[in-house]
Design an enzyme around this catalytic site. Structure first.
Site, PDB file in Angstrom:
ATOM      1  N   ASP A   1      -4.379  -1.234  11.979  1.00  0.00           N
ATOM      2  CA  ASP A   1      -5.318  -1.290  10.860  1.00  0.00           C
ATOM      3  C   ASP A   1      -6.696  -1.588  11.441  1.00  0.00           C
ATOM      4  OD1 ASP A   1      -3.303  -0.955   8.894  1.00  0.00           O
ATOM      5  OD2 ASP A   1      -2.844  -3.090   8.950  1.00  0.00           O
TER       6      ASP A   1
ATOM      7  N   SER B   1       0.798  -1.228   0.000  1.00  0.00           N
ATOM      8  CA  SER B   1       0.000   0.000   0.000  1.00  0.00           C
ATOM      9  C   SER B   1       0.831   1.279   0.000  1.00  0.00           C
ATOM     10  CB  SER B   1      -0.966   0.003   1.187  1.00  0.00           C
ATOM     11  OG  SER B   1      -0.262  -0.054   2.408  1.00  0.00           O
ATOM     12  N   LYS B   2       1.962   1.317   0.702  1.00  0.00           N
ATOM     13  CA  LYS B   2       2.753   2.551   0.674  1.00  0.00           C
ATOM     14  C   LYS B   2       3.297   2.799  -0.731  1.00  0.00           C
ATOM     15  CE  LYS B   2       6.660   5.072   2.580  1.00  0.00           C
ATOM     16  NZ  LYS B   2       7.796   5.097   3.530  1.00  0.00           N
TER      17      LYS B   2
ATOM     18  N   CYS C   1      -0.025  -3.487  10.800  1.00  0.00           N
ATOM     19  CA  CYS C   1       0.798  -3.630   9.604  1.00  0.00           C
ATOM     20  C   CYS C   1       1.952  -4.584   9.875  1.00  0.00           C
ATOM     21  CB  CYS C   1       1.322  -2.264   9.173  1.00  0.00           C
ATOM     22  SG  CYS C   1       2.511  -2.334   7.815  1.00  0.00           S
TER      23      CYS C   1
ATOM     24  N   HIS D   1      -3.767  -6.545   5.384  1.00  0.00           N
ATOM     25  CA  HIS D   1      -5.227  -6.692   5.354  1.00  0.00           C
ATOM     26  C   HIS D   1      -5.657  -7.963   4.619  1.00  0.00           C
ATOM     27  CE1 HIS D   1      -4.304  -2.398   5.571  1.00  0.00           C
ATOM     28  NE2 HIS D   1      -5.525  -2.103   5.937  1.00  0.00           N
TER      29      HIS D   1
ATOM     30  N   ARG E   1      -5.930   4.844   4.898  1.00  0.00           N
ATOM     31  CA  ARG E   1      -4.650   5.408   5.320  1.00  0.00           C
ATOM     32  C   ARG E   1      -3.944   5.912   4.064  1.00  0.00           C
ATOM     33  NH1 ARG E   1      -0.995   1.351   8.122  1.00  0.00           N
ATOM     34  NH2 ARG E   1      -2.434   1.661   9.867  1.00  0.00           N
TER      35      ARG E   1
END
EC number: 1.7.1.13
Length: 281
Positions: free
Chosen positions: A196, A90-91, A189, A228, A257
């Protein structure tokens, strides 16, 4: 601690490390995490996956420049098939989207096609992309998971370490079909251990699952470190293993986020997820 927390694929991620933000389009910013990393310890392999599904991402911070240099904005919805080789970290996804900010695209369709091409290449799987103008989604109602909420049970909990054994013996004798919902899902995470927060809907047909045992199991994720998508697959796998329902769907929607929310679902039956955002999204 997850058994694969020191996997070499994780060491290469920008997640948890200082990074520079790039304003100009760069597809190489996307980083993949092999789905096999958490699936193999669960005994799940590509040729015998017990589920189908997708990871649904909502992109709230998407902007680019039109041919006149005027900034454009849209909300994106991505659906990444669960049978892809990789999930998308995700980042890196956030950094990749930021790289659109000062990049000129001919039109919204060019942006959509670029996203679809790059995400499919990173995930090595099928991806669908939809982009919405703000007036297309303004005024949409807040959604809610249908089902019986587990969260008001009058029970005492004093352990928050992950424990799948809460589901041991949780399947009763009565045969039911029901949807159960909890808004108490919280994991961390895998890399940064940032919290999360999510809501989860579990729909199944089969021996009735003890509601207290299921809630204790879900709360035990509170100190668990996993992405997730991996948490949802673990929930699906554990319920199938201990409770043996005939059909099962697990659908979680997590709070956003960095302008992104992730909403994975896994099912062994026909299922069409509702994609409206929940109250905390």
């Amino acid at each position: 601690m997850s058994s694969y927390q020191n996997h070499k694929a994780l060491a290469e991620l920008t997640l948890g490390k200082p990074t520079a933000y790039c304003d100009y389009y760069d597809a190489t910013l996307l980083q993949a995490v092999p789905r096999s990393m958490n699936r193999e310890p669960l005994g799940l392999y590509p040729d015998n996956l017990p589920f189908h599904g997708a990871d649904i991402w909502t992109l709230y911070e998407l902007s680019w420049l039109n041919s006149n240099g005027l900034p454009q904005v849209a909300v994106g919805e991505i659906s990444l098939n669960a049978d892809s080789i990789n999930l998308i970290e995700s980042k890196s996804f956030k950094l990749y989207l930021n790289s659109f900010n000062q990049t000129i695209f001919a039109d919204k369709e060019s942006v959509r096609m670029t996203l679809q091409r790059d995400l499919a290449a990173c995930a090595q799987g099928n991806v669908s992309v939809a982009l919405y103008d703000l007036d297309e989604i303004t005024g949409q109602p807040i959604s809610n998971f249908n089902g019986e909420c587990l969260d008001k049970q009058d029970i005492r909990i004093d352990s928050y370490e992950f424990n799948a054994d809460y589901l041991q013996g949780a399947a009763g004798k009565d045969h039911v079909e029901e949807s159960l919902v909890s808004h108490l899902l919280k994991s961390n995470c895998l890399i940064t251990h940032q919290p999360d927060w999510g809501s989860v809907q579990i729909h199944y047909r089969g021996p009735q699952i003890d509601h207290e045992a299921l809630l204790r199991y879900l709360v035990s994720f509170r100190h668990h470190n996993e992405f997730h998508e991996q948490c949802v697959e673990r929930i699906f796998n554990d319920i199938m293993r201990f409770c043996q329902p005939e059909t099962l769907t697990v659908y979680a929607r997590y709070t956003r986020r960095g302008g992104l929310d992730i909403n994975p679902w896994r099912s062994n039956t026909d299922f069409v997820p509702l994609t409206g955002r929940l109250a905390r999204q």
